[in-house]
Design an enzyme around this catalytic site. Structure first.
Site, mmCIF file in Angstrom:
data_model
loop_
_atom_site.group_PDB
_atom_site.id
_atom_site.type_symbol
_atom_site.label_atom_id
_atom_site.label_comp_id
_atom_site.label_asym_id
_atom_site.label_seq_id
_atom_site.Cartn_x
_atom_site.Cartn_y
_atom_site.Cartn_z
ATOM 1 N N TYR A 178 6.800 -25.358 78.595
ATOM 2 C CA TYR A 178 6.333 -26.703 78.962
ATOM 3 C C TYR A 178 4.895 -26.645 79.480
ATOM 4 C CZ TYR A 178 6.473 -31.297 81.301
ATOM 5 O OH TYR A 178 6.211 -32.587 81.723
ATOM 6 N N LYS A 217 1.524 -28.350 77.927
ATOM 7 C CA LYS A 217 0.729 -29.314 78.697
ATOM 8 C C LYS A 217 -0.716 -28.824 78.879
ATOM 9 C CE LYS A 217 3.912 -32.383 79.124
ATOM 10 N NZ LYS A 217 3.771 -33.660 78.432
#
Ligand code: NAI
Length: 246
Positions: A155, A159
């Site tokens: 994740y 990002k």
């Protein structure tokens, strides 16, 4: 009316932060095209809520991680709305796990949905914005994209990738009057964060200077700033919305 007669395309906006952004933009006179995996009852409810602002709205079922589907849906949105002034790359998922226990599909799924999706949409929408000679692109990053986070290497990498993508887009397309920025939310209370166990949430809240999670509306207010002329000389930037965490 900060966005009167503009059209925004927001991905993954049937609920959560995306929905709050759609409502905030609609309140400023913006027409809304949004995508989500399925346009189900709750997406229909979102459409209904947006309609109350008297703007044009349509929800499209589309997998943001799929390159071909994304180009098809963008073509359809241009046919339906005539233009796209604002693109918000908001669709995202988590599949958390420690690095050494993370399997390949956890990695690939999160990179494809969170990062490749933004490439797909920018690739499809940029020619439209170039023809218009105006556009604002907003990638929904995260504070963990800036700082990293144990248990979220997939994740946080996705990002962080969104930041590099926005900064590069800002450099490539600035001469065409297209801006690209990121929002980096901290701990925002949505269905995504409701999955986190209460004790972990409470421990996390203690580390936030403002001592609370943020609301979706607090993220939407910053999206409105980046979408509108209030930020006409802001490009290639990352704006944290994190209660002082970052
Ligand atoms: P959410 O899970 O409530 O909403 C995400 C939406 O994206 C859902 O409607 C989902 O169906 C849609 N979606 C998922 N995969 C998709 C795909 N392949 N194609 C199209 N749509 C898809 O999540 P939330 O909390 O509203 O998050 C929105 C964005 O903000 C995400 O990118 C998330 O990573 C980011 N974010 C959220 C934070 C939080 O604390 N909630 C913190 C930092 C960033």
């Amino acid at each position: 009316m900060l966005l009167e007669n503009k059209t925004a395309l927001i991905t993954g906006a049937a609920r959560g932060i995306g929905k709050a952004i759609a409502l905030k933009f609609a309140a400023e006179g913006c027409n809304i095209a949004f995508t989500d995996l399925v346009i189900n009852e709750s997406a229909e409810q979102t459409i209904h809520e947006i309609e109350t602002f008297g703007v044009k709205v349509k929800g499209y079922s589309s997998n943001a991680a799929d390159f071909t589907e994304t180009h098809e849906v963008v073509n359809q949105i241009v046919a339906d709305f005539g233009r796209i002034d604002i693109l918000v790359n908001n669709a995202g998922i988590t599949k958390d796990g420690l690095l050494l226990r993370m399997n390949e599909s956890q990695w690939d799924d999160v990179i494809n949905v969170n990062l490749k999706s933004a490439y797909n949409f920018i690739h499809a929408v940029a020619p439209v914005m170039i023809r218009q000679r105006i556009g604002s692109i907003i990638n929904m990053s995260s504070v963990v994209g800036v700082n990293g986070n144990a248990g979220q290497c997939n994740y946080s990498a996705s990002k962080a990738g969104l930041i590099g993508l926005a900064k590069s887009t800002a450099k490539e397309l600035g001469s065409r009057n297209i801006r690209a920025n990121c929002i980096a939310p901290g701990f925002i209370i949505t269905e995504m964060t409701e999955k986190i166990p209460t004790d972990v949430r409470q421990a996390w809240e203690k580390t936030i200077p403002l001592r609370r999670g943020g609301s979706v509306d607090e993220v939407a207010k910053v999206a409105l700033f980046l979408a509108s002329d209030l930020s006409s000389y802001v490009s290639g930037q990352v704006i944290p919305v994190c209660g002082g965490m970052s």
